[in-house]
Design a protein around this motif. Sequence first.
Motif, PDB file in Angstrom:
ATOM      1  N   LEU A   9       3.394  11.463  -0.136  1.00  0.00           N
ATOM      2  CA  LEU A   9       3.141  10.264  -0.224  1.00  0.00           C
ATOM      3  C   LEU A   9       4.133   9.579  -0.691  1.00  0.00           C
ATOM      4  N   GLU A  10       4.501   8.365  -0.612  1.00  0.00           N
ATOM      5  CA  GLU A  10       5.564   7.480  -1.208  1.00  0.00           C
ATOM      6  C   GLU A  10       5.754   7.373  -2.383  1.00  0.00           C
ATOM      7  N   TYR A  11       6.819   7.759  -3.087  1.00  0.00           N
ATOM      8  CA  TYR A  11       6.864   7.798  -4.453  1.00  0.00           C
ATOM      9  C   TYR A  11       7.066   6.509  -5.091  1.00  0.00           C
ATOM     10  N   VAL A  12       6.447   6.101  -5.956  1.00  0.00           N
ATOM     11  CA  VAL A  12       6.458   4.722  -6.655  1.00  0.00           C
ATOM     12  C   VAL A  12       6.785   4.996  -7.917  1.00  0.00           C
ATOM     13  N   SER A  13       8.091   4.806  -8.557  1.00  0.00           N
ATOM     14  CA  SER A  13       8.372   5.054  -9.973  1.00  0.00           C
ATOM     15  C   SER A  13       7.882   4.268 -10.898  1.00  0.00           C
ATOM     16  N   LYS A  14       7.816   4.539 -12.334  1.00  0.00           N
ATOM     17  CA  LYS A  14       7.465   3.769 -13.327  1.00  0.00           C
ATOM     18  C   LYS A  14       5.775   3.879 -13.572  1.00  0.00           C
TER      19      LYS A  14
ATOM     20  N   ILE B 171       0.901  -1.278   0.017  1.00  0.00           N
ATOM     21  CA  ILE B 171       0.125  -0.014   0.204  1.00  0.00           C
ATOM     22  C   ILE B 171       0.949   1.232  -0.028  1.00  0.00           C
ATOM     23  N   VAL B 172       0.671   2.062  -0.823  1.00  0.00           N
ATOM     24  CA  VAL B 172       1.452   3.267  -1.090  1.00  0.00           C
ATOM     25  C   VAL B 172       1.281   4.093   0.372  1.00  0.00           C
TER      26      VAL B 172
ATOM     27  N   LEU C 235      -0.088   0.634  -8.581  1.00  0.00           N
ATOM     28  CA  LEU C 235       1.320   1.195  -9.042  1.00  0.00           C
ATOM     29  C   LEU C 235       2.470  -0.106  -9.000  1.00  0.00           C
ATOM     30  N   ILE C 236       3.075   0.004 -10.067  1.00  0.00           N
ATOM     31  CA  ILE C 236       4.060  -1.131 -10.011  1.00  0.00           C
ATOM     32  C   ILE C 236       5.574  -0.578 -10.057  1.00  0.00           C
ATOM     33  N   SER C 237       6.412  -0.620  -8.970  1.00  0.00           N
ATOM     34  CA  SER C 237       7.689  -0.166  -8.867  1.00  0.00           C
ATOM     35  C   SER C 237       8.799  -1.018  -9.647  1.00  0.00           C
ATOM     36  N   GLU C 238       9.876  -0.160  -9.621  1.00  0.00           N
ATOM     37  CA  GLU C 238      10.878  -0.769 -10.636  1.00  0.00           C
ATOM     38  C   GLU C 238      11.299  -2.149 -10.095  1.00  0.00           C
ATOM     39  N   ASP C 239      11.215  -2.734  -8.801  1.00  0.00           N
ATOM     40  CA  ASP C 239      11.593  -4.110  -8.353  1.00  0.00           C
ATOM     41  C   ASP C 239      10.418  -4.790  -8.480  1.00  0.00           C
ATOM     42  N   PHE C 240       9.358  -4.430  -9.121  1.00  0.00           N
ATOM     43  CA  PHE C 240       7.977  -5.354  -9.528  1.00  0.00           C
ATOM     44  C   PHE C 240       7.264  -5.491  -8.340  1.00  0.00           C
ATOM     45  N   ARG C 241       7.367  -4.748  -7.521  1.00  0.00           N
ATOM     46  CA  ARG C 241       6.552  -4.830  -6.243  1.00  0.00           C
ATOM     47  C   ARG C 241       5.025  -4.016  -6.657  1.00  0.00           C
ATOM     48  N   SER C 242       3.874  -4.540  -6.371  1.00  0.00           N
ATOM     49  CA  SER C 242       2.649  -3.656  -6.569  1.00  0.00           C
ATOM     50  C   SER C 242       2.094  -3.261  -5.399  1.00  0.00           C
ATOM     51  N   LYS C 243       1.899  -1.897  -5.673  1.00  0.00           N
ATOM     52  CA  LYS C 243       1.182  -0.902  -4.382  1.00  0.00           C
ATOM     53  C   LYS C 243      -0.123  -0.531  -4.505  1.00  0.00           C
ATOM     54  N   ILE C 244      -0.994  -0.505  -3.719  1.00  0.00           N
ATOM     55  CA  ILE C 244      -2.432  -0.070  -3.790  1.00  0.00           C
ATOM     56  C   ILE C 244      -2.243   1.588  -3.574  1.00  0.00           C
TER      57      ILE C 244
ATOM     58  N   TYR D 240      -2.619  -0.223 -15.166  1.00  0.00           N
ATOM     59  CA  TYR D 240      -3.256  -0.058 -16.529  1.00  0.00           C
ATOM     60  C   TYR D 240      -2.413   0.053 -17.539  1.00  0.00           C
ATOM     61  N   GLU D 241      -1.266   0.859 -17.477  1.00  0.00           N
ATOM     62  CA  GLU D 241      -0.366   1.188 -18.465  1.00  0.00           C
ATOM     63  C   GLU D 241       0.764  -0.035 -18.937  1.00  0.00           C
ATOM     64  N   TYR D 242       0.766  -0.802 -17.737  1.00  0.00           N
ATOM     65  CA  TYR D 242       1.570  -2.177 -17.824  1.00  0.00           C
ATOM     66  C   TYR D 242       0.789  -3.108 -18.608  1.00  0.00           C
ATOM     67  N   ILE D 243      -0.608  -3.165 -18.662  1.00  0.00           N
ATOM     68  CA  ILE D 243      -1.597  -4.243 -19.312  1.00  0.00           C
ATOM     69  C   ILE D 243      -1.492  -3.624 -21.060  1.00  0.00           C
ATOM     70  N   LYS D 244      -1.623  -2.344 -20.778  1.00  0.00           N
ATOM     71  CA  LYS D 244      -1.570  -1.749 -22.242  1.00  0.00           C
ATOM     72  C   LYS D 244      -0.534  -2.167 -23.117  1.00  0.00           C
ATOM     73  N   CYS D 245       0.586  -2.084 -22.383  1.00  0.00           N
ATOM     74  CA  CYS D 245       2.179  -2.488 -22.961  1.00  0.00           C
ATOM     75  C   CYS D 245       2.153  -3.892 -23.390  1.00  0.00           C
ATOM     76  N   TYR D 246       1.634  -4.695 -22.668  1.00  0.00           N
ATOM     77  CA  TYR D 246       1.831  -6.005 -22.784  1.00  0.00           C
ATOM     78  C   TYR D 246       0.773  -6.857 -23.548  1.00  0.00           C
ATOM     79  N   GLU D 247      -0.542  -6.129 -23.251  1.00  0.00           N
ATOM     80  CA  GLU D 247      -1.768  -6.893 -23.894  1.00  0.00           C
ATOM     81  C   GLU D 247      -2.251  -7.792 -23.022  1.00  0.00           C
ATOM     82  N   LYS D 248      -1.666  -8.923 -22.705  1.00  0.00           N
ATOM     83  CA  LYS D 248      -2.021  -9.981 -22.065  1.00  0.00           C
ATOM     84  C   LYS D 248      -0.490 -10.559 -20.998  1.00  0.00           C
ATOM     85  N   ILE D 249      -0.867 -10.646 -19.859  1.00  0.00           N
ATOM     86  CA  ILE D 249       0.128 -11.015 -19.003  1.00  0.00           C
ATOM     87  C   ILE D 249       0.152 -12.302 -18.604  1.00  0.00           C
ATOM     88  N   PRO D 250       1.425 -13.054 -18.906  1.00  0.00           N
ATOM     89  CA  PRO D 250       1.442 -14.466 -18.744  1.00  0.00           C
ATOM     90  C   PRO D 250       0.896 -14.898 -17.001  1.00  0.00           C
TER      91      PRO D 250
END
Length: 472
Positions: free
Chosen positions: A136-141, A119-120, A189-198, A145-155
């Motif tokens: 607030l905590e800054y979560v880069s990248k 959680i942010v 939000l998805i950080s550079e170390d691939f951790r997801s935060k609400i 929604y943007e991640y799905i848009k880039c990859y279309e489907k996530i394995p």
Amino acid sequence: MDCNRKGCGNKALDWKVCAQCFLVRYCSEECLEEDWDLCHENECEGHVFNIKDLIQQNAVKPQQIGKGTYSEVCLVQHRKTKTFYALKAISKSIISVNLPLQTLFREISLHKSLVHENIVRLYDQLEDQKKIYLVLEYVSKVNLYEYIKCYEKIPENDAVKIFVDICLGIRYMHSKGILHRDLKAENILISEDFRSKICDLGWSTYCDKPRNTFCGTLDYMSPELLNGEMYSFPSDIWSLGILLYEMLHGKMPFDASNESEKLQNIKTKNFFIEPKISQAGRGLLQKILTYDPHKRITLNEILKHRWIQENYDIDCAISLGNKVNHPIHGTGSIVSIKGLICSVNFTNKTLEFSIPELASYITFANENLEESTFDPIRFEVSKDISQSFRHQHFFSASTSKIEESSSSFSSFENGNVTDSMISELIDNQDPLRIYEIQKDLLQLQQELEQPKVCKAVPQRRKTLIDQIFGNS
């Protein structure tokens, strides 16, 4: 939650809070003022930051990293520590007109009380003559929604990491009696170390009884909410199912040409799961997207599900029989482990915990080794290696960024892998080369995470290191 004033006993209002710390709540203005005079003035934590110490990256044209209905978010840096933060600015001119003060106070109080890695974090709230600021905590990248848009489907083996992170964050909120009510891809939000935060807790509320407020985003709304019925925590779980479907399919389950058709699709549960989704994945989606909230799968059941077990890399030292020293429930022992959920038997009761939740409460003993405390950092090692190398190309192909991500998992207690060795290994390598060494690096990590193997077969460990780092 009861009013913070001693001896009151009335139920506190979720928006009647101390305007300095936002951490204590009261039933009335009278109780707030009386408690301030009696004791809270001396106990209040006050502010962590000064607005003058937060420097915008570009004073002429501030770097905007987000924009909401009533606010905008800019990137700032602390003058002394050089740490980056996200500064959310809300104009005072809209408060009480478009944004009721009690709604804003409730959001700040709720958010500030939540401290969880998924959680942010809200560190502080400040103000000047024109605006209220949330630090607030800054979560880069990117956001999901943007991640799905880039990859279309996530394995599935990638989607599971994101999904588990979100589930753990929501599970923590629910344990605090808080309902999110607006879970969607844009709010992850998805950080550079691939951790997801609400993030974005604007619609969140304490849920000590079922609610009926119509709120959220249509695509993610549960059937009970859309039907105007009372709803509770299962409504958030429905939204989790929509997120999982969206990641695996690259689109919404109830997509339609107009809102009335979309509403009808949701109410009739008219959605299609692609055949290529694994059987376990299909089963989990069907259990989450169950129309009746009373029959819908729970968060603990989700984290135990076969799809989690098959796709999520659970590599830790926790095992049956480990002793648990819990600060509230006392001493217990683990009697079952399923997926990411452990059942712990205490005196006269058995409780369930997530594996990360138990990390700091466990002691374990291995043969020929002294009893020691489970280290949550080492629990994250295998996940960090796998996800960081797999997704680094999306965030940055530069060697410096890869080195930065590598530093969090490049030291092992039972081996001699150092930051410099990792940096030397990936120096001047393109992402494809990094993928090639991923399997070997994971194998090395697995060897190093097994104290018995490392102790009994030191030559095997040395051979692995030599093979990967080219010392042979």
